[in-house]
Design a protein around this motif. Sequence first.
Motif, short mmCIF file in Angstrom:
data_model
loop_
_atom_site.label_atom_id
_atom_site.label_comp_id
_atom_site.label_asym_id
_atom_site.label_seq_id
_atom_site.Cartn_x
_atom_site.Cartn_y
_atom_site.Cartn_z
N UNK A 172 17.40 -0.43 -9.72
CA UNK A 172 16.94 -0.51 -11.06
C UNK A 172 17.99 -1.36 -11.84
N UNK A 173 17.54 -1.57 -13.17
CA UNK A 173 18.60 -2.07 -14.35
C UNK A 173 19.67 -1.49 -14.19
N UNK A 174 19.66 -0.09 -14.17
CA UNK A 174 20.82 0.78 -14.40
C UNK A 174 21.97 0.68 -13.21
N UNK A 176 22.95 -2.15 -11.68
CA UNK A 176 23.54 -3.29 -11.73
C UNK A 176 24.83 -2.79 -11.50
N UNK A 177 25.93 -3.52 -10.61
CA UNK A 177 27.37 -2.75 -10.56
C UNK A 177 28.09 -3.18 -11.73
N UNK A 178 29.05 -2.56 -12.10
CA UNK A 178 29.93 -2.91 -13.20
C UNK A 178 31.20 -3.65 -12.45
N UNK A 179 31.51 -5.01 -12.92
CA UNK A 179 32.57 -5.57 -12.47
C UNK A 179 33.86 -5.31 -13.17
N UNK A 180 34.85 -5.86 -12.78
CA UNK A 180 36.08 -5.78 -13.48
C UNK A 180 36.35 -7.09 -14.41
N UNK A 181 37.40 -7.36 -14.98
CA UNK A 181 37.88 -8.60 -15.62
C UNK A 181 37.63 -9.77 -14.78
N UNK A 182 38.52 -9.64 -13.36
CA UNK A 182 38.52 -10.82 -12.65
C UNK A 182 36.98 -11.22 -12.32
N UNK A 183 36.25 -10.19 -12.37
CA UNK A 183 34.64 -10.59 -12.14
C UNK A 183 34.00 -11.48 -13.26
N UNK A 184 34.52 -11.13 -14.54
CA UNK A 184 33.96 -11.69 -15.69
C UNK A 184 34.36 -13.37 -15.44
N UNK A 218 26.28 -9.98 -16.73
CA UNK A 218 26.40 -10.50 -15.40
C UNK A 218 26.96 -9.40 -14.62
N UNK A 219 28.06 -8.70 -15.45
CA UNK A 219 28.84 -7.48 -14.72
C UNK A 219 28.53 -6.20 -15.15
N UNK A 220 27.29 -5.82 -15.71
CA UNK A 220 26.84 -4.67 -15.91
C UNK A 220 27.19 -4.28 -17.32
N UNK A 299 39.60 -7.87 -27.27
CA UNK A 299 38.76 -6.37 -27.03
C UNK A 299 38.26 -6.79 -25.57
N UNK A 300 38.49 -5.32 -24.77
CA UNK A 300 38.05 -5.39 -23.54
C UNK A 300 36.67 -4.39 -23.38
N UNK A 301 35.97 -5.19 -22.44
CA UNK A 301 34.55 -4.50 -22.20
C UNK A 301 34.51 -4.10 -20.85
N UNK A 302 35.15 -4.71 -19.87
CA UNK A 302 35.15 -4.15 -18.61
C UNK A 302 36.02 -2.95 -18.25
N UNK A 303 35.48 -2.42 -17.03
CA UNK A 303 36.42 -1.25 -16.56
C UNK A 303 37.08 -1.71 -15.15
#
Length: 307
Positions: A172-174, A176-184, A218-220, A299-303
């Motif tokens: 599902x759309x929900x 989509x795995x959450x990436x970290x800063x390096x993934x961005x 792209x990283x959730x 600002x940080x949006x990633x976890x």
Amino acid sequence: MNEKWIVNVSVATVWTSYDSPREIDKKAISNPVEIDEWLDGLSYETRLGLHNQNLVQTQVLFGQEVIVTNEKDGWAEVIIPDQPSSKDERGYPGWIPKDQLQRQHDWKISQGPVAVITAKSATLFSESDEPLMELSYQTVLPVVQELDHWVKVKTPSGFGLISTERVKIFQSKDEIPKGNGHDIVLAGEAFLGLPYLWGGMSSFGYDCSGFSYTMCKANGYTIPRDASDQAKAGKRVELEKIEPGDLLFFAYEEGKGRIHHVGIYYGNGKMLHSPKTGKSIEVIPLQGTIYEKELCAARRYWQDTEE
């Protein structure tokens, strides 16, 4: 009746008004859209005009939902729920040719599996193997069936096939795995050398905030569309504590004025960004540049997703 309006071209440019497009913009407002031909036909001056004459607001991808609030002369005034904005609490506002939209009664993008284009682009084929259009990175479509080398997807006007090599499938759309800063950062690196496009939200061209928005998507992470709004959301980070994947914001008057630019912190004092009309996505050191003087916030949006 749960009727929705869905974008039915590879990328729909969202104009400031129904009378914004110029004669030279015809290929951008047709269906099918001839996005590459349109961009190839623009000079530096006519590209700059998209911004300086306040012609373009943003873009939306094939299969994205819009809310139609008004219609005039074959145009639809729309709100884009996927692009948060301080301009309207429902989403980003603007105008799209009605020809580029399709009414759908059963567009179930939120339920069931989706195919996300993870290559820079992917060709959508008809069920009889004819190429229909070139789709952008991060186009999301409902999955109908997984075949050996193809994914059968639902489109706004029927069904299509995309090579499994160009997509990733999520339940599902929900999910989509959450990436970290390096993934961005890694996602953004794939677009080095891509020319800047004001209002750009596709892999045919990004503006500065469209680039940061898409690499987070792209990283959730769904973040605001514009740099000024991106600078107010997310988690505030002290400038001496920035990490790769954090968004850096730049303001006029050596950081004291209005925010006008955003980039992605690359690490080692460098920034990955889509600079301005006439330039391309690049990695540059901040030291000794105008950006060093104008840097005003991060600002940080990633976890941190590492276990």
